[in-house]
Write an enzyme that holds these catalytic residues in place. Sequence first.
Site, PDB file in Angstrom:
ATOM      1  N   HIS A   1      -0.936  12.188  10.288  1.00  0.00           N
ATOM      2  CA  HIS A   1       0.762  13.043   9.884  1.00  0.00           C
ATOM      3  C   HIS A   1       0.795  14.554  11.431  1.00  0.00           C
ATOM      4  O   HIS A   1      -0.272  14.460  11.531  1.00  0.00           O
ATOM      5  CB  HIS A   1       0.425  13.545   8.732  1.00  0.00           C
ATOM      6  CG  HIS A   1       0.607  12.900   7.107  1.00  0.00           C
ATOM      7  ND1 HIS A   1       1.778  11.681   6.763  1.00  0.00           N
ATOM      8  CD2 HIS A   1      -0.440  12.709   6.446  1.00  0.00           C
ATOM      9  CE1 HIS A   1       1.108  11.494   5.989  1.00  0.00           C
ATOM     10  NE2 HIS A   1      -0.439  11.743   5.574  1.00  0.00           N
TER      11      HIS A   1
ATOM     12  N   ASP B   1      -8.738   4.099   5.712  1.00  0.00           N
ATOM     13  CA  ASP B   1      -7.726   4.287   5.641  1.00  0.00           C
ATOM     14  C   ASP B   1      -7.316   5.402   6.324  1.00  0.00           C
ATOM     15  O   ASP B   1      -6.437   6.647   6.220  1.00  0.00           O
ATOM     16  CB  ASP B   1      -7.255   5.111   3.531  1.00  0.00           C
ATOM     17  CG  ASP B   1      -5.822   5.527   3.365  1.00  0.00           C
ATOM     18  OD1 ASP B   1      -4.938   4.622   4.179  1.00  0.00           O
ATOM     19  OD2 ASP B   1      -5.755   5.657   2.159  1.00  0.00           O
TER      20      ASP B   1
ATOM     21  N   ASN C   1      -5.050  10.024  -1.151  1.00  0.00           N
ATOM     22  CA  ASN C   1      -4.914   8.939  -2.509  1.00  0.00           C
ATOM     23  C   ASN C   1      -5.190   7.865  -2.154  1.00  0.00           C
ATOM     24  O   ASN C   1      -4.799   7.060  -1.275  1.00  0.00           O
ATOM     25  CB  ASN C   1      -2.927   8.730  -1.915  1.00  0.00           C
ATOM     26  CG  ASN C   1      -2.967   8.236  -3.072  1.00  0.00           C
ATOM     27  OD1 ASN C   1      -2.910   8.279  -4.468  1.00  0.00           O
ATOM     28  ND2 ASN C   1      -1.138   8.078  -3.117  1.00  0.00           N
TER      29      ASN C   1
ATOM     30  N   ASP D   1       0.857  -1.103   0.155  1.00  0.00           N
ATOM     31  CA  ASP D   1      -0.429   0.299  -0.006  1.00  0.00           C
ATOM     32  C   ASP D   1       0.806   0.492  -0.213  1.00  0.00           C
ATOM     33  O   ASP D   1       1.761   1.630   1.260  1.00  0.00           O
ATOM     34  CB  ASP D   1      -1.272   0.324   1.162  1.00  0.00           C
ATOM     35  CG  ASP D   1      -1.666   1.144   1.302  1.00  0.00           C
ATOM     36  OD1 ASP D   1      -2.806   1.038  -0.083  1.00  0.00           O
ATOM     37  OD2 ASP D   1      -2.000   2.158   2.330  1.00  0.00           O
TER      38      ASP D   1
END
Length: 429
Positions: free
Chosen positions: A309, A305, A278, A152
């Site tokens: 960050h 998902d 993405n 991934d």
Amino acid sequence: MKILLKGGRVINPENKFDAVADVLVEDGKIVKIGAGIEDKADEIYNVAGKVVTPGLIDLHVHLREPGQEAKEDFASGSKAAAAGGFTTICTMPNTKPVVDSAALVRSLKMRAQEAACVNVEIIGAVTKNQEGKELAEVGDMIEAGAVAFSDDGHFDANAKVMLNAFDYLHTFDKVIINHEEETTLVEEGVMNEGHRSAMLGLKGRPSVAEDIAVARDVLLAEYAGARVHVAHISTARSVDIVRQAKKRGVRVTAEATPQHLTMTEDCVNLFDTSTKINPPLRAAKDCEAILEGLKDGTIDAIVTDHSPHAQEEKDREYIYAPSGFPGLETSLGIMLTDLYHEQKLDLPLIISKMSYEPARVFGLEAGKLSEGAQADITVIDPELEWTVDEKEFYTKGSHSPFVGRKLKGKAVLTMVKGKVVMQDGKILD
């Protein structure tokens, strides 16, 4: 220890049970489900007006451990999962170092037992260092406990390597999860290619890049008789490719995210990098196709998902910010608010796509709410109104396109192996 959940609407997708009932838990197992259970339980929770479901399962999260603990770790990520109603999460291998060896799988499983408050399953890399050149030691990783395999974050362009992977993993009946975007078509692209990208002056990622990749991997899996799972499907054509493949008997499954179900490219804002994901947010017709894919069984699972960050990474110009945002604490609320309460999906279907069916895809002993099963249980208040506040997140990530949104529906209790780990939004020691 006996725990009684009393008077809730019990939904078990496995046998399509949907009725008001009590659930009795003892020593980590569900021992009885039925109306009017009379028992001297140690703890009794009145869940009347709420929904009792199998513990939610997320097949696609990024816990960032090892090597990127500043973004997330097993402790913070599992707390976020419990706060969102998840009892089992599967973590992707694109870490530093990449999880491409049995030793790493074993160490992460031990780490999860020590630090996580929910069940954490380990996904191994398909190729060494996720470089797409040589198969990783997948057999040894299976023996060590890896539940699935994925590169991934990367599209493995070498079809021969992928066919070898399908051939090899077919022996073990393990699934490959593929990030589907043909690399040469998406280089430097930061959002869906179309009118909106042209208006914003941003380089696009065309939907056909995903379609080509999905078609290739479906054909390779069909040729090998192997299992392939399409990660975060985002285009109408890809949904139809999977649909037609299933009709032919190809062993293909697929997942979709709340963001690709409820948001479009029109949400992209140059001054809000949380919308940079993405694959990118697509057109309205793609959202509609994904919704239909959930309804007709083409798409098997809803995943987050979850991709946190560091603050300073996302606080940059749109083209330089990394893709992804944390989703474990908002996923269920978005599904209930935008799809259930808008009468686009019924509640049993949502619960099935977030529990029983994901377990089936990976072959997990989870996702069941039946006598004798492990007591991984989620209690949901579908009418609870709340506002997404990043200051209350348990995840280390704070950039989410849903911050400030008023949502309706939330997990109010999470039980893992018979232990209540979250109640009313608070993680319990």
